[in-house]
Design an enzyme around this catalytic site. Structure first.
Site, mmCIF file in Angstrom:
data_model
loop_
_atom_site.group_PDB
_atom_site.id
_atom_site.type_symbol
_atom_site.label_atom_id
_atom_site.label_comp_id
_atom_site.label_asym_id
_atom_site.label_seq_id
_atom_site.Cartn_x
_atom_site.Cartn_y
_atom_site.Cartn_z
ATOM 1 N N TRP A 102 0.739 -1.286 0.072
ATOM 2 C CA TRP A 102 0.113 -0.125 0.171
ATOM 3 C C TRP A 102 0.890 1.441 -0.106
ATOM 4 O O TRP A 102 0.467 2.447 -0.481
ATOM 5 C CB TRP A 102 -1.018 0.060 1.208
ATOM 6 C CG TRP A 102 -1.997 -1.069 0.799
ATOM 7 C CD1 TRP A 102 -1.940 -2.398 1.657
ATOM 8 C CD2 TRP A 102 -3.080 -1.307 0.062
ATOM 9 N NE1 TRP A 102 -3.097 -3.114 1.199
ATOM 10 C CE2 TRP A 102 -3.475 -2.585 0.249
ATOM 11 C CE3 TRP A 102 -3.261 -0.660 -1.114
ATOM 12 C CZ2 TRP A 102 -4.646 -3.106 -0.814
ATOM 13 C CZ3 TRP A 102 -4.348 -0.717 -2.182
ATOM 14 C CH2 TRP A 102 -4.798 -2.219 -1.743
ATOM 15 N N ASP A 172 -1.484 6.869 6.261
ATOM 16 C CA ASP A 172 -2.633 5.690 5.806
ATOM 17 C C ASP A 172 -2.969 4.901 6.890
ATOM 18 O O ASP A 172 -2.010 4.088 7.410
ATOM 19 C CB ASP A 172 -2.021 4.975 4.568
ATOM 20 C CG ASP A 172 -3.112 4.012 4.195
ATOM 21 O OD1 ASP A 172 -4.199 3.774 4.712
ATOM 22 O OD2 ASP A 172 -2.659 3.464 3.040
ATOM 23 N N LYS A 196 -12.445 -1.956 7.419
ATOM 24 C CA LYS A 196 -11.632 -2.730 8.576
ATOM 25 C C LYS A 196 -12.563 -2.602 10.020
ATOM 26 O O LYS A 196 -13.070 -3.453 10.580
ATOM 27 C CB LYS A 196 -10.291 -2.699 8.360
ATOM 28 C CG LYS A 196 -9.687 -3.342 7.232
ATOM 29 C CD LYS A 196 -9.112 -1.943 6.394
ATOM 30 C CE LYS A 196 -8.095 -2.336 5.355
ATOM 31 N NZ LYS A 196 -8.382 -3.493 4.042
HETATM 32 N N1 PMP Z 1 -4.012 1.157 2.675
HETATM 33 C C1 PMP Z 1 -4.152 0.023 3.223
HETATM 34 C C2 PMP Z 1 -3.312 0.307 4.229
HETATM 35 C C3 PMP Z 1 -5.192 -0.824 3.057
HETATM 36 O O1 PMP Z 1 -5.059 -1.990 3.923
HETATM 37 C C4 PMP Z 1 -6.038 -0.716 1.855
HETATM 38 C C5 PMP Z 1 -6.901 -1.759 1.572
HETATM 39 N N2 PMP Z 1 -6.863 -2.941 1.992
HETATM 40 C C6 PMP Z 1 -5.965 0.283 1.096
HETATM 41 C C7 PMP Z 1 -4.905 1.319 1.355
HETATM 42 C C8 PMP Z 1 -6.718 0.465 -0.208
HETATM 43 O O2 PMP Z 1 -7.896 0.958 0.115
HETATM 44 P P1 PMP Z 1 -9.305 0.753 -0.668
HETATM 45 O O3 PMP Z 1 -9.486 -0.594 -1.303
HETATM 46 O O4 PMP Z 1 -10.319 1.262 0.334
HETATM 47 O O5 PMP Z 1 -8.706 1.995 -1.899
#
Ligand code: PMP
Length: 360
Positions: A102, A172, A196
């Site tokens: 991420w 994030d 989550k």
């Molecule tokens: N950042 C983190 C730490 C995540 O765990 C996730 C999704 N698992 C995301 C970003 C991406 O999120 P989204 O699918 O809501 O765009």
């Protein structure tokens, strides 16, 4: 069929009392004669729900008054672009710690709009640890410094925050917001997708310090501009109304539980149960470095891919579902967010013990 223990990384388990309350109010939200799904976002009934969600967020995270709480769409992935678009007006460069899948996405998106400097990375060991940081290598003129507080896929977390001086720290926090206590005042921006610890997928929470509003690059689309959303109290366009209502129910539940500090204690107990077992197992192995292990996501392996597959299948048959690891890491991963009851982790460890006996 009875409810399973769902170890999914997201969308993930929601508290049962929240689902029960939502079910009870599905057709008629008390006093309104209609479902929350059917309400105008401009109606007084809905505004009260929305205000309640924001007030609870502020309360449980002790968010100072000089921060706005925005309820947006597009997931955390949209924030990978929104953060640079909104802050590169300060200076077109930012520092990043690369701690996993991420973070990498946040970095590559920021590069579309300016410079994204990686000050440290743990890619050499498949992101199984959090790299050591040397503040002397940080850019004091950067628009922001970005971290991923909890790495959902790799199962690591920052144990302390970087010393960024006056550079805004952007986090994030998608996979550990509301699961651990943070001092919001240490951050310029916190963002998190809901799926989550907050609500079903569909709403993204952005907590942004007032002085960081109004610094967007001129190319920023209107809907990507924090200031527009802040000025309109997240009602510039139709917000994800039902998800925000669900967030309110989750926050009420969390408050009833004793708040984030009490939740963190329970999360520490749950994680300890699983890590203690992994540390002593002859068959299973945790993959994250001990010092940086996540409270929320626990990746582990069994001796072979074959036994991994068998484990996931047999666990699902026993009512312990979604234990397959992320496709980029393999093995297994147990996500044990706020709504996962302690009993779910107890059951998982019991199952792992029995599985271990079949291999030894
Ligand atoms: N950042 C983190 C730490 C995540 O765990 C996730 C999704 N698992 C995301 C970003 C991406 O999120 P989204 O699918 O809501 O765009």
């Amino acid at each position: 069929m009875s409810r399973v223990y769902n170890f999914s990384a997201g969308p993930s388990v929601l508290p049962e009392p929240v689902l029960e309350k939502a079910a009870k109010e599905l057709l008629e939200y008390p006093g309104s004669g209609q479902s929350v799904m059917e309400m105008s976002h401009r109606s007084p009934e809905y505004q009260a729900i929305f205000d309640g969600a924001e007030a609870l967020f502020r309360e449980v995270m002790a968010i100072p008054d000089n921060y706005k709480v925005l309820f947006l769409q597009g997931g955390a992935s949209a924030q990978f672009a929104m953060v640079p678009l909104n802050l590169f007006g300060i200076a077109p460069t930012a520092d990043f710690v690369n701690t996993g899948t991420w973070s990498k996405k946040a970095i590559s998106e920021a590069k579309r709009y300016g410079t994204a400097r990686v000050v440290a990375t743990s890619e050499d060991k498949k992101f199984s640890y959090i790299p050591k940081l040397d503040p002397a290598t940080f850019d004091p003129k950067a628009a922001y410094f970005h971290i991923t507080t909890n790495n959902t896929i790799e199962g690591t977390r920052f144990r302390s925050l970087p010393e960024v001086g006056s550079v805004p720290l952007v986090a994030d926090m998608s996979s550990n917001i509301l699961g651990e206590v943070y001092d919001v005042a240490k951050f310029g921006i916190i963002y998190a997708g809901a799926q989550k610890n907050i609500a079903p997928a569909g709403v993204t929470v952005v907590i942004v310090r007032d002085d960081l509003l109004g610094k967007a690059l001129p190319i920023t689309p209107t809907l990507f501009n924090y200031k527009i959303h802040a000025d309109e109290n997240s009602m510039y366009n139709t917000p994800p109304c039902y998800c925000i209502y669900m967030a309110k129910l989750v926050l009420e539940w969390l408050k009833g539980f004793g708040g984030v500090a009490a939740m963190q204690q329970m999360n520490e107990r749950k994680a300890a149960l699983l890590y203690d077992f992994l540390d002593n197992s002859k068959v299973f192995k945790g993959t994250a470095a001990t010092e940086f292990r996540s409270l929320m996501n626990v990746p582990f392996t069994s001796p072979t891919e074959e036994t991994d597959k068998r484990f996931v299948k047999e666990a699902a048959a026993a009512g312990l579902v979604n234990l397959k690891g992320h496709r980029s890491v393999g093995g297994m991963r147990a996500s044990i967010y706020n709504a996962m009851p302690e009993q779910g982790v107890v059951k998982l460890v019991e199952f792992m013990k029995n599985f271990e006996h079949t291999l030894t």
